[in-house]
Design a protein around this motif. Structure first.
Motif, mmCIF file in Angstrom:
data_model
loop_
_atom_site.group_PDB
_atom_site.id
_atom_site.type_symbol
_atom_site.label_atom_id
_atom_site.label_comp_id
_atom_site.label_asym_id
_atom_site.label_seq_id
_atom_site.Cartn_x
_atom_site.Cartn_y
_atom_site.Cartn_z
ATOM 1 N N ARG A 173 2.359 6.589 -6.770
ATOM 2 C CA ARG A 173 1.289 7.459 -7.390
ATOM 3 C C ARG A 173 1.500 8.905 -6.901
ATOM 4 O O ARG A 173 0.571 10.006 -7.037
ATOM 5 C CB ARG A 173 -0.211 6.931 -7.096
ATOM 6 C CG ARG A 173 -0.501 5.766 -7.676
ATOM 7 C CD ARG A 173 -1.519 4.959 -7.184
ATOM 8 N NE ARG A 173 -1.604 3.513 -7.942
ATOM 9 C CZ ARG A 173 -2.768 2.720 -7.157
ATOM 10 N NH1 ARG A 173 -3.424 3.003 -6.373
ATOM 11 N NH2 ARG A 173 -2.830 1.544 -7.777
ATOM 12 N N ASN A 227 1.436 4.132 -2.983
ATOM 13 C CA ASN A 227 1.226 5.747 -2.593
ATOM 14 C C ASN A 227 2.413 6.424 -2.982
ATOM 15 O O ASN A 227 2.325 7.579 -3.538
ATOM 16 C CB ASN A 227 0.902 5.845 -1.113
ATOM 17 C CG ASN A 227 -0.739 5.487 -0.778
ATOM 18 O OD1 ASN A 227 -1.481 5.326 -1.705
ATOM 19 N ND2 ASN A 227 -0.839 5.191 0.630
ATOM 20 N N ARG A 275 0.711 -1.243 -0.106
ATOM 21 C CA ARG A 275 0.160 -0.107 0.120
ATOM 22 C C ARG A 275 0.831 1.374 0.038
ATOM 23 O O ARG A 275 0.581 2.152 -0.705
ATOM 24 C CB ARG A 275 -0.919 0.035 1.211
ATOM 25 C CG ARG A 275 -1.872 1.214 1.501
ATOM 26 C CD ARG A 275 -2.942 1.316 0.464
ATOM 27 N NE ARG A 275 -2.715 2.068 -0.611
ATOM 28 C CZ ARG A 275 -3.246 2.307 -1.925
ATOM 29 N NH1 ARG A 275 -4.434 1.567 -1.780
ATOM 30 N NH2 ARG A 275 -2.946 3.079 -2.818
ATOM 31 N N THR A 296 0.434 9.908 -3.919
ATOM 32 C CA THR A 296 -0.602 10.045 -3.142
ATOM 33 C C THR A 296 -0.614 10.114 -1.758
ATOM 34 O O THR A 296 -1.249 9.226 -1.120
ATOM 35 C CB THR A 296 -1.829 9.301 -3.616
ATOM 36 O OG1 THR A 296 -1.379 7.694 -3.518
ATOM 37 C CG2 THR A 296 -2.107 9.348 -5.046
ATOM 38 N N ASN A 297 0.256 10.914 -1.153
ATOM 39 C CA ASN A 297 0.518 11.076 0.276
ATOM 40 C C ASN A 297 0.817 9.705 1.027
ATOM 41 O O ASN A 297 0.113 9.225 1.968
ATOM 42 C CB ASN A 297 -0.970 11.834 1.038
ATOM 43 C CG ASN A 297 -0.656 12.187 2.385
ATOM 44 O OD1 ASN A 297 0.452 12.520 2.716
ATOM 45 N ND2 ASN A 297 -1.748 12.275 3.215
ATOM 46 N N PRO A 298 1.954 9.307 0.897
ATOM 47 C CA PRO A 298 2.437 7.977 1.521
ATOM 48 C C PRO A 298 2.789 8.495 3.041
ATOM 49 O O PRO A 298 2.989 9.640 3.396
ATOM 50 C CB PRO A 298 3.661 7.773 0.715
ATOM 51 C CG PRO A 298 4.167 8.930 0.154
ATOM 52 C CD PRO A 298 2.919 9.669 -0.252
ATOM 53 N N ASP A 321 0.905 3.675 6.746
ATOM 54 C CA ASP A 321 0.352 2.638 5.667
ATOM 55 C C ASP A 321 0.944 1.287 6.086
ATOM 56 O O ASP A 321 0.136 0.345 5.550
ATOM 57 C CB ASP A 321 0.841 3.097 4.583
ATOM 58 C CG ASP A 321 0.541 4.179 3.809
ATOM 59 O OD1 ASP A 321 -0.804 4.635 4.116
ATOM 60 O OD2 ASP A 321 1.059 4.793 3.095
#
Length: 291
Positions: free
Chosen positions: A169, A166, A162, A171-173, A177
């Motif tokens: 992409r 992120n 996951r 998308t705010n890792p 996570d």
């Protein structure tokens, strides 16, 4: 508009008579010549797509459809029963064939481009990526001392996948996570145990079958990471379908990754600090490329 009805009654297009959880008129498939839809007919035990109960939703090519306790290979039924215009529209849907931002067919992006893109996307994210790697290693090692490793490593693996999605992409890792796999504990544990048994069994059969099955089910943790409510067995089915036509590409991806690790030997292992995040991000891009 064409439609296929699903249920226990013999009057349905798809008859499921051996499952007591299926209603007489359970659900129906239909198309508007652009998308294929599944609609539940207020059944008692529900209709599920990728483990999620749905009322009405659009089906994508790799979605797993389940009515009651029965999994339906809906795409085959659809091709057999629907007219050719709808089948062609579905199979040629641009969103299924092309990456959204590039005119490259799905699954056709070169591994070298995946690695290059991964390196670029790590710009500005190296700190959290390297910190995440060290934290994951420490927790995995510590838990392996006091607990049967698979009980913790399976959900941690899903959480790691996951995180790398992120990162890939952008998308705010987040560090937390790592623990999101515990939200799908049963699926993560069951899927990883099953894959492990299949791969070990394959390795005992002269190694090559084990490599084949490892590649076939390589996307399982990504699938669970993106679909927390999916069942363990279902994640294996989706991975198997997803890897059709891409096994050789993933094998070559693995060889490229091995080459990176070998080169790190000449840095006395220091290069591994960057190699692990780089390869993990490239792997996430591989998943997105074939998804």
């Amino acid at each position: 508009m064409k439609q296929l009805t699903i249920g226990k009654s013999s009057s349905n297009d798809i008859v499921i008579s051996n499952d007591s959880t299926v209603s007489r008129s359970h659900a129906f498939l239909f198309s508007d010549n652009i998308h294929i839809y599944i609609s539940d007919c207020d059944s008692l035990n529900g209709t599920y797509v990728n483990g999620l109960r749905v009322q009405d939703t659009i089906l994508n090519k790799l979605d797993i459809l389940k009515v009651g306790n029965t999994v339906i290979d809906w795409a085959i039924y659809f091709k057999v029963n629907m007219n050719s215009k709808i089948e062609t529209s579905f199979m040629q849907d641009k969103s299924n064939l092309l990456n959204s931002d590039e005119k490259i067919p799905k699954g056709k992006k070169a591994n070298s481009l995946l690695f290059s893109s991964a390196w670029n996307d790590l710009n500005g994210q190296w700190g959290i990526a390297i910190g995440f790697i060290f934290l994951a290693m420490v927790i995995s090692f510590a838990s392996g001392i006091v607990i049967i490793p698979i009980l913790i490593s399976a959900p941690l693996a899903v959480g790691q996948y996951r995180f790398w999605l992120n990162i890939s992409r952008r998308t705010n890792p987040q560090i937390n996570d790592l623990f999101k796999g515990f939200n799908s504990y049963a699926s993560a544990l069951g899927a990883n145990l099953l894959v492990g048994l299949i791969v070990v069994g394959g390795m005992l059969l002269f190694i090559i079958p084990g490599i084949y099955w490892a590649i076939t089910y390589a996307m399982v943790n990504y699938i669970i990471a993106e679909n927390p409510d999916i069942g363990g067995n279902e994640s294996l089915v989706v991975s198997r379908k997803m890897m059709e036509g891409h096994k050789w590409k993933l094998f070559r991806f693995g060889l490229r990754s091995m080459a990176v690790f070998i080169l790190c030997i000449f840095t006395l292992g220091i290069g591994l600090i960057w190699a692990f995040p780089w390869i993990s991000t490239a792997s996430a891009k591989f998943y997105d490329d074939i998804k």
